[in-house]
Design a protein around this motif. Structure first.
Motif, mmCIF file in Angstrom:
data_model
loop_
_atom_site.group_PDB
_atom_site.id
_atom_site.type_symbol
_atom_site.label_atom_id
_atom_site.label_comp_id
_atom_site.label_asym_id
_atom_site.label_seq_id
_atom_site.Cartn_x
_atom_site.Cartn_y
_atom_site.Cartn_z
ATOM 1 N N PRO A 148 18.467 -60.534 9.285
ATOM 2 C CA PRO A 148 18.722 -61.436 7.694
ATOM 3 C C PRO A 148 19.129 -62.580 7.625
ATOM 4 O O PRO A 148 18.597 -63.071 8.067
ATOM 5 C CB PRO A 148 20.121 -60.638 8.189
ATOM 6 N N ASP A 149 18.243 -62.805 5.810
ATOM 7 C CA ASP A 149 18.919 -64.187 5.745
ATOM 8 C C ASP A 149 19.252 -64.998 5.796
ATOM 9 O O ASP A 149 20.545 -64.403 5.345
ATOM 10 C CB ASP A 149 17.749 -63.529 4.497
ATOM 11 N N LEU A 150 19.722 -65.969 5.537
ATOM 12 C CA LEU A 150 21.043 -66.964 5.830
ATOM 13 C C LEU A 150 20.527 -67.638 4.147
ATOM 14 O O LEU A 150 19.341 -67.709 4.177
ATOM 15 C CB LEU A 150 20.123 -67.921 7.078
ATOM 16 N N LEU A 151 21.791 -66.990 3.305
ATOM 17 C CA LEU A 151 21.394 -67.203 2.195
ATOM 18 C C LEU A 151 22.727 -68.732 1.910
ATOM 19 O O LEU A 151 23.320 -68.422 2.158
ATOM 20 C CB LEU A 151 22.331 -65.922 1.385
ATOM 21 N N TYR A 152 22.023 -69.593 0.748
ATOM 22 C CA TYR A 152 22.952 -70.479 0.146
ATOM 23 C C TYR A 152 24.081 -69.884 -0.533
ATOM 24 O O TYR A 152 23.465 -69.099 -1.422
ATOM 25 C CB TYR A 152 22.003 -71.445 0.386
ATOM 26 N N ILE A 153 25.270 -70.343 -1.030
ATOM 27 C CA ILE A 153 26.072 -70.133 -1.643
ATOM 28 C C ILE A 153 26.878 -70.896 -2.847
ATOM 29 O O ILE A 153 27.205 -71.690 -1.985
ATOM 30 C CB ILE A 153 27.336 -69.192 -1.237
ATOM 31 N N ASP A 154 25.815 -70.992 -3.911
ATOM 32 C CA ASP A 154 25.780 -71.750 -5.330
ATOM 33 C C ASP A 154 27.910 -71.617 -4.978
ATOM 34 O O ASP A 154 28.120 -73.378 -5.938
ATOM 35 C CB ASP A 154 25.672 -71.453 -6.566
ATOM 36 N N LEU A 155 28.320 -71.056 -5.301
ATOM 37 C CA LEU A 155 30.387 -71.184 -6.432
ATOM 38 C C LEU A 155 30.634 -70.671 -5.106
ATOM 39 O O LEU A 155 30.421 -68.859 -5.221
ATOM 40 C CB LEU A 155 30.322 -70.500 -7.015
ATOM 41 N N HIS A 156 31.823 -70.570 -4.152
ATOM 42 C CA HIS A 156 33.004 -69.462 -3.837
ATOM 43 C C HIS A 156 34.401 -69.602 -4.598
ATOM 44 O O HIS A 156 35.120 -70.962 -4.492
ATOM 45 C CB HIS A 156 32.705 -70.140 -2.132
ATOM 46 N N LEU A 157 34.350 -67.842 -4.765
ATOM 47 C CA LEU A 157 35.736 -68.010 -5.899
ATOM 48 C C LEU A 157 37.140 -68.126 -4.891
ATOM 49 O O LEU A 157 36.638 -67.079 -3.375
ATOM 50 C CB LEU A 157 35.744 -67.190 -6.420
ATOM 51 N N MET A 214 22.643 -69.124 -10.308
ATOM 52 C CA MET A 214 23.512 -69.010 -9.431
ATOM 53 C C MET A 214 24.094 -68.020 -8.233
ATOM 54 O O MET A 214 23.624 -66.607 -7.950
ATOM 55 C CB MET A 214 24.705 -69.545 -9.438
ATOM 56 N N THR A 215 23.795 -67.949 -6.771
ATOM 57 C CA THR A 215 25.043 -67.012 -5.526
ATOM 58 C C THR A 215 26.108 -67.149 -6.164
ATOM 59 O O THR A 215 26.733 -68.345 -5.826
ATOM 60 C CB THR A 215 24.215 -67.452 -4.948
ATOM 61 N N ILE A 216 26.958 -66.273 -6.840
ATOM 62 C CA ILE A 216 28.155 -66.677 -6.253
ATOM 63 C C ILE A 216 28.939 -65.516 -5.898
ATOM 64 O O ILE A 216 28.416 -64.267 -5.260
ATOM 65 C CB ILE A 216 29.342 -66.333 -7.884
ATOM 66 N N VAL A 217 30.319 -65.319 -4.777
ATOM 67 C CA VAL A 217 31.054 -64.582 -3.896
ATOM 68 C C VAL A 217 32.188 -65.490 -3.950
ATOM 69 O O VAL A 217 32.807 -66.241 -4.508
ATOM 70 C CB VAL A 217 31.051 -65.149 -2.393
ATOM 71 N N CYS A 218 33.099 -64.256 -3.467
ATOM 72 C CA CYS A 218 34.714 -63.815 -3.606
ATOM 73 C C CYS A 218 35.667 -62.717 -3.240
ATOM 74 O O CYS A 218 34.262 -61.752 -2.920
ATOM 75 C CB CYS A 218 35.126 -63.798 -5.445
ATOM 76 N N ALA A 277 26.053 -62.235 -8.111
ATOM 77 C CA ALA A 277 26.811 -62.088 -7.808
ATOM 78 C C ALA A 277 27.874 -61.410 -7.281
ATOM 79 O O ALA A 277 27.344 -60.192 -7.289
ATOM 80 C CB ALA A 277 27.927 -63.405 -8.846
ATOM 81 N N PHE A 278 28.540 -61.613 -5.937
ATOM 82 C CA PHE A 278 29.125 -60.215 -5.095
ATOM 83 C C PHE A 278 29.906 -60.706 -4.096
ATOM 84 O O PHE A 278 30.893 -61.292 -3.795
ATOM 85 C CB PHE A 278 27.732 -59.563 -4.437
ATOM 86 N N GLY A 279 30.875 -59.182 -4.230
ATOM 87 C CA GLY A 279 32.257 -59.263 -3.551
ATOM 88 C C GLY A 279 32.682 -59.148 -1.969
ATOM 89 O O GLY A 279 30.625 -58.715 -1.460
ATOM 90 N N ILE A 280 32.778 -59.411 -1.239
ATOM 91 C CA ILE A 280 32.559 -59.773 0.496
ATOM 92 C C ILE A 280 34.469 -59.875 1.308
ATOM 93 O O ILE A 280 35.327 -59.879 0.286
ATOM 94 C CB ILE A 280 32.430 -61.272 0.819
ATOM 95 N N THR A 306 30.378 -72.742 6.596
ATOM 96 C CA THR A 306 29.190 -73.100 6.441
ATOM 97 C C THR A 306 28.782 -72.462 4.665
ATOM 98 O O THR A 306 27.326 -73.201 4.966
ATOM 99 C CB THR A 306 27.977 -71.709 6.920
ATOM 100 N N GLN A 307 28.812 -72.251 3.697
ATOM 101 C CA GLN A 307 28.697 -71.985 2.504
ATOM 102 C C GLN A 307 27.448 -70.882 2.579
ATOM 103 O O GLN A 307 26.551 -71.885 1.511
ATOM 104 C CB GLN A 307 28.124 -73.817 2.012
ATOM 105 N N THR A 308 27.154 -70.619 3.734
ATOM 106 C CA THR A 308 26.108 -69.564 3.521
ATOM 107 C C THR A 308 26.372 -68.011 3.894
ATOM 108 O O THR A 308 27.698 -68.059 4.243
ATOM 109 C CB THR A 308 24.898 -69.720 4.198
#
Lengths: 195, 465
Positions: free
Chosen positions: B22-31, B120-124, B139-142, B153-155
């Protein structure tokens, strides 16, 4: 994460579709701050009904859940995976899964297996006809077997390898910490920080 | 060949790509919030790891908090909130606790602070993270394992989902809202229709939506099975962002806007799937069943399970009617409700409260009616406009900010057999309290329903107040 290679066990037929994660583990159970003790919350509302399939003693000790389509939709709560595992399930078989649930499962070593609806139906019928019947889920061969019959299922090579080795994703990513640092140096200057 | 918006944003965030991985994706904002984070922080501690970018992380207390003033009475909820405070302090993460002016539902405060920006990439650890896609990011849920992964890792390792366009042609008629639109979309494509896709909402009706309306649409992408929904940024987006505390300013603003303008699907880009819907034919839409796809126009009747050709859908409808205590053929307008809830990350913003207040002004409610602002800032802004007084005069309860009855983790719940008209996002069995029955509606329908006690559109109300 517990490694998964192949598993043979008895199965519970759950003849419902759209089994959302609120049903798998109601929100009231999410207040715990630990990772354990969720088995009692599994399908908590449904288990109050004496006729619910998990209350049927013949399915006690079963480790494979055979569900209708769209299992694990809705909330991202990983507690749903913990509850299933802590109750004793190693595999869930359904025609479709919620994306987040499926992802969470593979992080924890609970195997989500996608098979066509008619095959799931056939497995459900077999488990209803003979609750003692055993199903084998072979991740190495990407195959589900029942008696003399077998069905192959798809799973990407990387996830399969990770599951079979029981590897921790974070450890794998930290091997690439240098790449992350390089990327961070090139981020757009206007991007916000929370400081 | 051109690229879709989703492909552009994704590619911009790939840290590492390798064959067969899988790609290693950088996350710009973590809520972060109190419910899905404690086990992640425990994991960090056990492995001796730290939070890589506390400065890209923000926490709030929302799911458990009471919406009446005072401490949390439930000791288990209190422990969870206290655990978040301890973790935020230990790892140096900004937290907006109960009572703080910046506190609120996690998906309301990100945009409000200007932290949610295009591209941006945003996760929560919350499935309604799709809300933030309204600004043109991914932006997606995890789950909690992934929360821990992002903290460390912010990724995130991830395969890029397929792309789906939902083309909304025409204009929404007067009195038909973003909520009606998304409920109609979910009913059309089903709760599994978006599985494996990032959805991009496009077309005239989408362009004409306010940012609040766009957030309502993207918020419920997950109810159609899509982890993420997004809308290309435009002047509406830029106007919303300008001047917010974390939005760029000065030269950085100009630089950002220039880039943001490139965030659109190229004319020759190809989506993996295209769905079309005509906005001009829509009317107020409500749900009758126990998943968000079981909905119908308010003018329709409770469907008969026999209307469903697919045996699985038929069985689901039978079970839903039994749970909901409904009889096939009953006009939806005749369904009586006990409680009305206006709030949540779907419809807890100022625009939603204004819409509800416009209907309740000079009228009286006949049901228990909870109005729960999505954040303390929304609450303050509403009070400055006098909306709180409108609600109180009508007999509704004006509450503190939180997730509240959307999921009933705090004391705001339905009793067994009680029925609600709710502006939230899920009508699952027991979602708002064990045995509770939920009809998903827009803020306008919620307010009109509070006045009559039956599912009602504002247009049904007599003109006199």
């Amino acid at each position: 994460m517990e490694a998964f290679t192949t598993h043979t066990g008895r199965a519970v037929p759950l003849r419902r579709s759209n089994v959302d994660t609120d049903q798998i583990i109601p929100a009231v159970w999410l207040k715990q701050v630990s990772r354990t003790g969720f088995e009692n919350g599994l399908f908590a509302a449904w288990r109050e009904d004496p006729s619910f399939v998990l209350n049927n003693p013949v399915y006690q000790g079963a480790s494979i859940l055979l569900s209708g389509p769209d299992f694990g939709t809705g909330s991202s709560r990983e507690h749903a995976v913990w509850a299933l595992q802590q109750y004793g399930f190693r595999v869930v078989i359904a025609a479709r899964f919620g994306d987040i649930f499926r992802n969470n499962s593979t992080k924890m070593g609970l195997l989500p297996v996608v098979l066509p609806s008619d095959v799931v139906e056939k497995l459900q019928e077999a488990a209803e006809a003979d609750p003692a019947v055993e199903i084998t889920v072979d991740l190495a061969e990407r195959e589900v077997r029942l008696g003399s019959e077998s069905w192959s299922f798809e799973i990407d090579d990387y996830t399969r390898w990770r599951l079979m080795e029981g590897l921790d994703d974070i450890g794998l990513t930290l091997r690439h910490a240098d790449d992350v640092a390089v990327y961070e140096n090139g981020r757009q200057p206007w991007l916000p920080t929370t400081v | 060949m051109g690229r879709t918006l989703a492909e552009k944003v994704w590619e911009q965030h790939v840290v590492r790509r390798a064959e067969g991985e899988p790609d290693l994706l950088y996350i710009d904002l973590h809520l972060i919030h109190e419910v899905t984070s404690p086990q992640a922080f425990d994991g960090l501690r056990m492995a001796g790891r730290t939070v890589r970018r506390p400065d890209l992380t923000i926490a709030t207390e929302d799911h458990n908090v009471p919406t009446v003033l005072g401490p949390i009475s439930d000791p288990v909820s209190r422990t969870q909130v206290e655990t978040l405070r301890k973790n935020a302090a230990e790892f140096g993460i900004r937290l907006h606790p109960m009572g703080d002016a910046g506190q609120g539902v996690v998906h309301i405060i990100g945009p409000q602070f200007g932290l949610t920006q295009p591209g941006m990439t945003i996760v929560c650890g919350d499935s309604h993270t799709s809300t933030h896609g309204a600004f043109g990011g991914i932006a997606f849920g995890i789950g909690t394992s992934e929360v821990e992964h992002v903290l460390a890792t912010q990724t995130l390792p991830a395969y890029r989902p397929k792309t789906m366009a939902i083309e909304v042609k025409g204009e929404l008629p007067v009195g038909v809202t973003a909520k009606d639109l998304i409920l109609a979309i979910i009913a059309k494509i089903g709760t599994g229709g978006g599985q494996g896709y990032i959805v991009e909402y496009r077309g005239e009706a989408i362009r004409k939506l306010s940012m609040e309306g766009r957030m309502t649409v993207c918020n419920m992408s997950i109810e159609a099975g899509a982890r993420a929904g997004m809308i290309a940024p435009d002047e509406t987006t830029f106007a919303y962002l300008k001047g917010r505390p974390h939005a760029p300013s000065g030269d950085a603003w100009d630089q950002a806007v220039e880039y943001w303008k490139s965030l659109r699907t190229d004319d020759d880009a190809v989506f993996d799937k295209v769905v079309e819907i005509d906005a001009s034919t829509l009317t107020p839409f409500v749900t009758w069943g126990t998943n968000p796809g079981q909905g119908a126009p308010l003018g329709a009747a409770v469907p008969s399970p026999e209307e469903f050709g697919d045996p699985i859908e038929r069985a689901a409808a039978e079970r839903a009617l039994e749970y909901m205590g409904l009889t096939a053929g009953t006009p939806l307008r005749e369904i009586e409700v006990d409680t009305v809830f206006v709030g949540s990350c779907t419809n807890g913003r100022l625009e939603d409260l204004r819409a509800a207040a416009d209907i309740l002004r000079g009228r009286a409610v006949v049901t228990r009616t909870l109005i729960v602002p999505g954040s303390m800032q929304v609450k303050k802004a509403a009070e400055e406009e006098g909306l709180d007084q409108v609600f109180k005069d009508a007999g509704a309860e004006w509450r503190e900010a939180g997730c509240s009855m959307c999921l009933g983790m705090n004391p705001d719940t339905l009793k067994p057999g009680e029925r609600s008209a709710s502006t939230s996002n899920r009508n699952f069995e027991g979602r708002q309290g064990k045995g509770g029955r939920t009809h998903l509606v827009s803020p306008q329908v919620a307010a009109a329903t509070a006045v009559t006690g039956k599912l009602t559109a504002p247009a049904d109300l007599a003109q006199g107040r």
